[in-house]
Motif scaffolding. Sequence first.
Motif, PDB file in Angstrom:
ATOM      1  N   ASN A  15       0.838  10.456   2.853  1.00  0.00           N
ATOM      2  CA  ASN A  15       1.872  10.380   3.889  1.00  0.00           C
ATOM      3  C   ASN A  15       1.400  10.936   5.237  1.00  0.00           C
ATOM      4  OD1 ASN A  15       3.886   9.235   2.137  1.00  0.00           O
ATOM      5  ND2 ASN A  15       4.084  11.271   1.220  1.00  0.00           N
ATOM      6  N   ARG A  16       0.213  10.556   5.638  1.00  0.00           N
ATOM      7  CA  ARG A  16      -0.346  11.019   6.918  1.00  0.00           C
ATOM      8  C   ARG A  16       0.353  10.326   8.073  1.00  0.00           C
ATOM      9  NH1 ARG A  16      -2.149  12.823  11.297  1.00  0.00           N
ATOM     10  NH2 ARG A  16      -4.297  13.546  11.569  1.00  0.00           N
ATOM     11  N   ILE A  21      -2.212   9.960  15.716  1.00  0.00           N
ATOM     12  CA  ILE A  21      -3.614   9.645  15.972  1.00  0.00           C
ATOM     13  C   ILE A  21      -3.826   8.254  16.557  1.00  0.00           C
ATOM     14  CG2 ILE A  21      -4.567  11.276  14.304  1.00  0.00           C
ATOM     15  CD1 ILE A  21      -4.790   9.007  12.303  1.00  0.00           C
ATOM     16  N   THR A  22      -2.734   7.581  16.950  1.00  0.00           N
ATOM     17  CA  THR A  22      -2.877   6.305  17.650  1.00  0.00           C
ATOM     18  C   THR A  22      -2.576   6.517  19.125  1.00  0.00           C
ATOM     19  OG1 THR A  22      -0.585   5.674  17.219  1.00  0.00           O
ATOM     20  CG2 THR A  22      -2.241   4.967  15.619  1.00  0.00           C
ATOM     21  N   ALA A  30       0.721   6.611   6.837  1.00  0.00           N
ATOM     22  CA  ALA A  30      -0.099   5.931   5.837  1.00  0.00           C
ATOM     23  C   ALA A  30       0.275   6.502   4.478  1.00  0.00           C
ATOM     24  CB  ALA A  30      -1.574   6.163   6.109  1.00  0.00           C
ATOM     25  N   GLU A  31       0.443   5.633   3.503  1.00  0.00           N
ATOM     26  CA  GLU A  31       0.755   6.107   2.152  1.00  0.00           C
ATOM     27  C   GLU A  31      -0.331   7.079   1.685  1.00  0.00           C
ATOM     28  OE1 GLU A  31       2.199   4.273  -2.148  1.00  0.00           O
ATOM     29  OE2 GLU A  31       1.406   2.953  -0.578  1.00  0.00           O
ATOM     30  N   VAL A  71       2.310   2.259   6.591  1.00  0.00           N
ATOM     31  CA  VAL A  71       1.308   1.377   5.987  1.00  0.00           C
ATOM     32  C   VAL A  71       1.170   1.702   4.503  1.00  0.00           C
ATOM     33  CG1 VAL A  71      -1.085   0.602   6.070  1.00  0.00           C
ATOM     34  CG2 VAL A  71       0.070   1.296   8.184  1.00  0.00           C
ATOM     35  N   LYS A  72       1.407   0.720   3.672  1.00  0.00           N
ATOM     36  CA  LYS A  72       1.250   0.885   2.228  1.00  0.00           C
ATOM     37  C   LYS A  72      -0.230   0.852   1.855  1.00  0.00           C
ATOM     38  CE  LYS A  72       5.588   1.093   1.032  1.00  0.00           C
ATOM     39  NZ  LYS A  72       6.154   2.356   0.474  1.00  0.00           N
ATOM     40  N   GLY A  73      -0.567   1.553   0.773  1.00  0.00           N
ATOM     41  CA  GLY A  73      -1.943   1.574   0.311  1.00  0.00           C
ATOM     42  C   GLY A  73      -2.736   2.672   0.974  1.00  0.00           C
ATOM     43  N   VAL A  74      -4.022   2.386   1.176  1.00  0.00           N
ATOM     44  CA  VAL A  74      -4.956   3.385   1.691  1.00  0.00           C
ATOM     45  C   VAL A  74      -5.455   2.978   3.066  1.00  0.00           C
ATOM     46  CG1 VAL A  74      -7.156   4.579   1.314  1.00  0.00           C
ATOM     47  CG2 VAL A  74      -5.691   4.008  -0.645  1.00  0.00           C
TER      48      VAL A  74
END
Length: 304
Positions: A15-16, A21-22, A30-31, A71-74
Motif C-alpha cells: 500500500n505504498r 513520488i509522482t 500501489a498494492e 494500482v493492483k499488483g506489483v
Amino acid sequence: MTIDLPPVRGTLTPNRKLAEITWLRVGGPAEVFFQPADVDDLSEFLRALSTDVPVFPMGVGSNLIVRDGGVKGVVVRLGRGFNAVEIDGNTVTAGAAALDAQVARKAADAGVDLTFLRTIPGSIGGAVKMNAGCYGSYVADVFRSARIMRRDGSVEVITDAGFGYRSSALPDDAIVLSVTFEGPAGDPDALQAKMAEQVQKRDETQPTKDRTAGSTFRNPSGFSSTGRADDTHELKAWKVIDDAGMRGARYGGAVMNQMHSNFLTNAGGATAADLEDLGEEVRKKVYDSSGITLEWEIMRIGQR
C-alpha cells in the motif's frame, strides 16, 4: 486477492502511496511496491511471483498519472544498483534508473554529445520506452541496444526497439535494465555550454516550477520510419489547444497551464480524476474545433 510475495533482498512495501513520488502528486497506492537490490533479486522475484499478478515498472513518475483507485499488483521501481553510467569512447551505457539529465552531463564531461537528454524529465528506462527527444534529436538517433527483463525473469538484449514518434515496440512486459547509446564526439566545454542554453530556453518557455508531467499530448505531426518527428511541422499540440480556447481551462484543481497550454498542471488540490477529465475535455474540444484527435503522451495507470 492476497499476493503471495517471494522473499527478496530489496524492499517490499504494501500500500505504498504513489502520490508522494509522482511529479503530479496525485493518485492512489500501489498494492505492493518493490525496490529490487539488483538484477538477480528482480529476476528471482519475478520467477517466483504468480503469473496472475500484474507487474508495472515505474520510473521517477515524471510522465505519469496514477489514478485515484491505485494500482493492483506489483509496482517495480529500480533505484540503486540500476543507475550506473559507464563510458567507453563514444559509447555510453546507462542503468535504467539513471536520470536523463545525469547521463547527458556525464557524457558531455567525457566529450560525448547526448545533450538532448539534459532537459528531458525522467530516467533512461522511460526515455527509451517512449523514444524521448527534443531540439531535433531522439533516443532513436543514438540507441544501440537495451538490456531488458521479461515477466518470467529472463534477460534479453534488444538491438531493434521499433521506434516511432514518442513510442517504441519494446515488449509490453519488458523492464528496461540498461541502455547503450553511441553519440557524436564533442568538446566538453562546448557541450556544457550547449546544455546551459537548452536549460535556459526550457525555463523561459515551460512551467518548470509547476506540478506538471511534461507535455500532455503528442504533437499531431508526422514521423519517419526512424522515429524522427517532423519538427518543422507547424501543427503543434499547444497550438490546436489554444485554437480550441483551452489555454487556462480548469477542472477542479487541474488547469491547462497559462505559460504553455500543453502542460496539464496540478494547481493545488487536484485529484487524478480532475487531471484526466480535463485532459479528455481538451481532446474533445480540439476535435470539435479542428477534427484533430490528440493522443496522450502522459501515461495513465491504475483504477479510477
